[in-house]
Design a protein around this motif. Structure first.
Motif, PDB file in Angstrom:
ATOM      1  N   UNK A   1       0.843  -1.201   0.000  1.00  0.00           N
ATOM      2  CA  UNK A   1       0.000   0.000   0.000  1.00  0.00           C
ATOM      3  C   UNK A   1       0.876   1.248   0.000  1.00  0.00           C
ATOM      4  N   UNK A   2       1.896   1.250   0.863  1.00  0.00           N
ATOM      5  CA  UNK A   2       2.809   2.395   0.923  1.00  0.00           C
ATOM      6  C   UNK A   2       3.556   2.548  -0.405  1.00  0.00           C
ATOM      7  N   UNK A   3       4.035   1.436  -0.953  1.00  0.00           N
ATOM      8  CA  UNK A   3       4.766   1.482  -2.212  1.00  0.00           C
ATOM      9  C   UNK A   3       3.920   1.955  -3.378  1.00  0.00           C
ATOM     10  N   UNK A   4       2.701   1.439  -3.483  1.00  0.00           N
ATOM     11  CA  UNK A   4       1.805   1.874  -4.558  1.00  0.00           C
ATOM     12  C   UNK A   4       1.469   3.347  -4.393  1.00  0.00           C
ATOM     13  N   UNK A   5       1.255   3.787  -3.162  1.00  0.00           N
ATOM     14  CA  UNK A   5       0.971   5.200  -2.913  1.00  0.00           C
ATOM     15  C   UNK A   5       2.131   6.097  -3.313  1.00  0.00           C
ATOM     16  N   UNK A   6       3.353   5.680  -2.965  1.00  0.00           N
ATOM     17  CA  UNK A   6       4.528   6.466  -3.332  1.00  0.00           C
ATOM     18  C   UNK A   6       4.723   6.517  -4.849  1.00  0.00           C
ATOM     19  N   UNK A   7       4.619   5.362  -5.497  1.00  0.00           N
ATOM     20  CA  UNK A   7       4.809   5.321  -6.947  1.00  0.00           C
ATOM     21  C   UNK A   7       3.701   6.086  -7.661  1.00  0.00           C
ATOM     22  N   UNK A   8       2.473   5.948  -7.185  1.00  0.00           N
ATOM     23  CA  UNK A   8       1.359   6.677  -7.810  1.00  0.00           C
ATOM     24  C   UNK A   8       1.531   8.178  -7.619  1.00  0.00           C
ATOM     25  N   UNK A   9       2.024   8.591  -6.455  1.00  0.00           N
ATOM     26  CA  UNK A   9       2.261  10.011  -6.213  1.00  0.00           C
ATOM     27  C   UNK A   9       3.352  10.576  -7.112  1.00  0.00           C
TER      28      UNK A   9
END
Length: 89
Positions: free
Chosen positions: A74-82
């Motif tokens: 979740x953290x990784x997807x959020x960072x990459x999406x951001x």
């Protein structure tokens, strides 16, 4: 590494990455290949953390390790999406 372990990592990464995207609210502007990569990285880091905390080898399903992996996804997807969202015009 054998071909089975590589394919296993891809499948597990896809599942972990998909769960990470599912639990992250909103739309994420990343593709499925990047989701799998984030899932693989989250699974590896989650397993590493679980081994150092001593919760990686339990009887049955390792729920604590799985939760760590999904939270990291979740953290990784959020960072990459951001990052991807800011660079796109």
């Amino acid at each position: 590494m054998t071909i089975e372990s590589i394919l296993g990592a891809i499948v597990i990464g896809a599942v972990i990455g998909a769960l990470g995207r599912l639990f992250l609210p909103g739309r994420q502007p990343i593709g499925w290949i990047l989701t799998i990569v984030v899932g693989i990285v989250a699974a590896l880091i989650g397993t590493f953390i679980a081994q150092h905390l001593g919760v990686a080898t339990t009887k049955g399903i390792d729920w604590i390790e799985l939760i760590m992996q999904v939270v990291l996804a979740v953290v990784g997807v959020g960072l990459v999406a951001g990052i991807r969202g800011r660079t796109r015009v």
